[in-house]
Enzyme design. Structure first.
Site, PDB file in Angstrom:
ATOM      1  N   TYR A 218      52.537  33.374  22.141  1.00 42.46           N
ATOM      2  CA  TYR A 218      52.099  33.111  20.748  1.00 42.46           C
ATOM      3  C   TYR A 218      50.705  32.912  20.798  1.00 42.46           C
ATOM      4  CZ  TYR A 218      57.123  32.563  20.019  1.00 42.46           C
ATOM      5  OH  TYR A 218      58.718  32.580  19.888  1.00 42.46           O
TER       6      TYR A 218
ATOM      7  N   GLN B  42      68.563  30.811  22.590  1.00 41.21           N
ATOM      8  CA  GLN B  42      67.693  30.929  21.322  1.00 41.21           C
ATOM      9  C   GLN B  42      67.780  32.215  20.998  1.00 41.21           C
ATOM     10  OE1 GLN B  42      63.409  30.806  19.681  1.00 41.21           O
ATOM     11  NE2 GLN B  42      63.904  28.865  20.946  1.00 41.21           N
TER      12      GLN B  42
ATOM     13  N   TYR C 271      66.738  32.038  15.489  1.00 39.37           N
ATOM     14  CA  TYR C 271      65.391  32.419  15.263  1.00 39.37           C
ATOM     15  C   TYR C 271      65.381  33.497  14.212  1.00 39.37           C
ATOM     16  CZ  TYR C 271      64.646  36.237  18.722  1.00 39.37           C
ATOM     17  OH  TYR C 271      64.809  37.401  19.381  1.00 39.37           O
TER      18      TYR C 271
ATOM     19  N   LEU D  51      65.344  33.374   8.321  1.00 41.56           N
ATOM     20  CA  LEU D  51      64.717  34.209   7.137  1.00 41.56           C
ATOM     21  C   LEU D  51      64.504  35.606   7.150  1.00 41.56           C
ATOM     22  CD1 LEU D  51      62.780  31.122   5.808  1.00 41.56           C
ATOM     23  CD2 LEU D  51      64.712  31.871   4.795  1.00 41.56           C
TER      24      LEU D  51
ATOM     25  N   LYS E  11      60.981  36.684  -2.060  1.00 43.07           N
ATOM     26  CA  LYS E  11      59.464  37.312  -2.384  1.00 43.07           C
ATOM     27  C   LYS E  11      59.125  38.582  -2.238  1.00 43.07           C
ATOM     28  CE  LYS E  11      58.336  32.229  -1.667  1.00 43.07           C
ATOM     29  NZ  LYS E  11      57.240  31.301  -0.937  1.00 43.07           N
TER      30      LYS E  11
ATOM     31  N   ARG F 110      55.569  43.292  11.499  1.00 49.63           N
ATOM     32  CA  ARG F 110      56.629  43.608  10.432  1.00 49.63           C
ATOM     33  C   ARG F 110      56.818  45.109   9.939  1.00 49.63           C
ATOM     34  NH1 ARG F 110      56.739  38.672   6.693  1.00 49.63           N
ATOM     35  NH2 ARG F 110      54.717  38.827   6.873  1.00 49.63           N
TER      36      ARG F 110
ATOM     37  N   ALA G 202      56.093  28.177   9.694  1.00 44.97           N
ATOM     38  CA  ALA G 202      55.321  27.840   8.502  1.00 44.97           C
ATOM     39  C   ALA G 202      53.657  27.924   9.174  1.00 44.97           C
ATOM     40  CB  ALA G 202      55.633  26.608   8.057  1.00 44.97           C
TER      41      ALA G 202
END
Length: 331
Positions: free
Chosen positions: A57, A190, A218, A221, A229, A242, A295
């Site tokens: 990451y 995971q 994971y 959402l 949104k 994405r 977040a």
């Protein structure tokens, strides 16, 4: 916050765990380090004591941010969850994908879960995180060039050496999980799981329930799709992974939005956002121990943490599940 024990271990994670992928910037269009660190610290203030990260990451950037963020926090009250097995700085192993780092430089990523690589990665992660032990150490993706035995025995050695507390895996099938567990006590897997991505309910969930293992979900959402949104025609920033993913085709966004519209009255009655309702639903599902919620600022992390305050009755869960039956995304 609620705290849940992983498998048969004595390791407890916050039911909402901070997911630090986006904090690292890579594949999310960059990051602001101060905002990401504050997000982690703010989440801790609301009881989110567990942080999931990985070397890949941001090519170490996420782990460094986590390390900086926890400097002022009591280490024995923080659970650090990280990974191994994806290398951007070496070409041994199985080619995974070409990408770009946070500076736009071309990189090639390889799956490498050899013993030599794991030992090096662990040392590097410990330095970036500013700690002398990792609470849960997970293989990031299966590596076909390395026997599972070699990988798991390497982690078992790290546990013996006191550098790792517990072994976990990510993205493992039931068969891979069975084999891994013969070489080290694997307490968790995971995997991706969300309202619109429930494939693991067929085989993985029954297996983990039967064998007292935990699932860390994971993308609960669905990388933003289930926040309420997103509208059809959404334009993603440069470098955002994405863009082009099947879940974000206009028709899928539209259908998901129609489903979420049905949940809005329930969310409002609970004084909750749709995201909070979705996260609470996730950790109410059989076999799902933890939901990872990403977040990039304090506002988002506090909102995620407060999802634990949402209480759903059996009837309300059935209402959501019934509405979900009509959602048929083309993925």
């Amino acid at each position: 916050m609620e705290y849940r024990t992983l498998g048969t271990s004595d390791l407890k994670l916050s039911a909402i765990t901070f997911g630090a992928w986006a904090a690292g910037g890579w594949m999310w269009g960059g990051t602001e380090q101060n905002d990401a660190a504050k997000a982690i610290q703010s989440a801790f203030d609301y009881g989110v004591t567990s942080i999931d990260t990985a070397p890949i990451y941001g090519m170490g950037h996420s782990e460094k941010i986590v390390g900086e963020a926890i400097k002022e926090l009591p280490r024995d009250q923080v659970q650090l969850v990280t990974k191994y097995g994806l290398r951007w700085d070496a070409t041994d192993g199985e080619f995974y994908v070409n990408s770009k780092d946070n500076n736009g430089k071309d990189i090639s990523i390889y799956k490498n879960a050899s013993k030599k690589s794991i030992i090096k990665e662990c040392e590097d992660s410990l330095k970036r995180l500013g700690t002398d032990y990792i609470d849960l150490y997970q293989i990031h993706w299966p590596d076909v060039t390395t026997e599972i035995q070699e990988s798991m025995e390497a982690v078992a050695q790290l546990i013996k050496d006191g550098k790792v507390r517990y072994a976990g895996v990510c993205n493992y099938s039931v068969d891979q999980l069975k084999e891994a567990n013969t070489y080290v006590d694997v307490i968790s897997n995971q995997v991706p799981y969300s309202m619109v991505n429930r494939g693991i309910e067929t085989d993985l969930v029954p297996y983990t329930l039967e064998h007292n293992m935990s699932i860390l979900a994971y993308s609960p959402l669905q990388r933003g799709l289930l926040t309420g949104k997103m509208k059809a025609g959404h334009v993603f920033a440069e470098g955002d992974h994405r863009k082009g993913l099947a879940f974000f085709k206009d028709e899928n966004i539209k259908q998901t939005a129609e489903f979420l519209d049905k949940l809005k009255p329930l969310a409002e009655a609970k004084n909750a956002s749709l995201s909070q309702l979705v996260l609470r639903w996730t950790i109410e599902q059989p076999g799902i121990t933890i939901a990872l919620a990403g977040a990039r600022n304090a506002e988002q992390s506090i909102s995620n943490a407060k999802s634990i305050d949402v209480k759903l009755t059996t009837d309300e869960l059935q209402f959501i599940n019934k509405a979900l039956e009509k959602v048929k995304l083309d993925v």
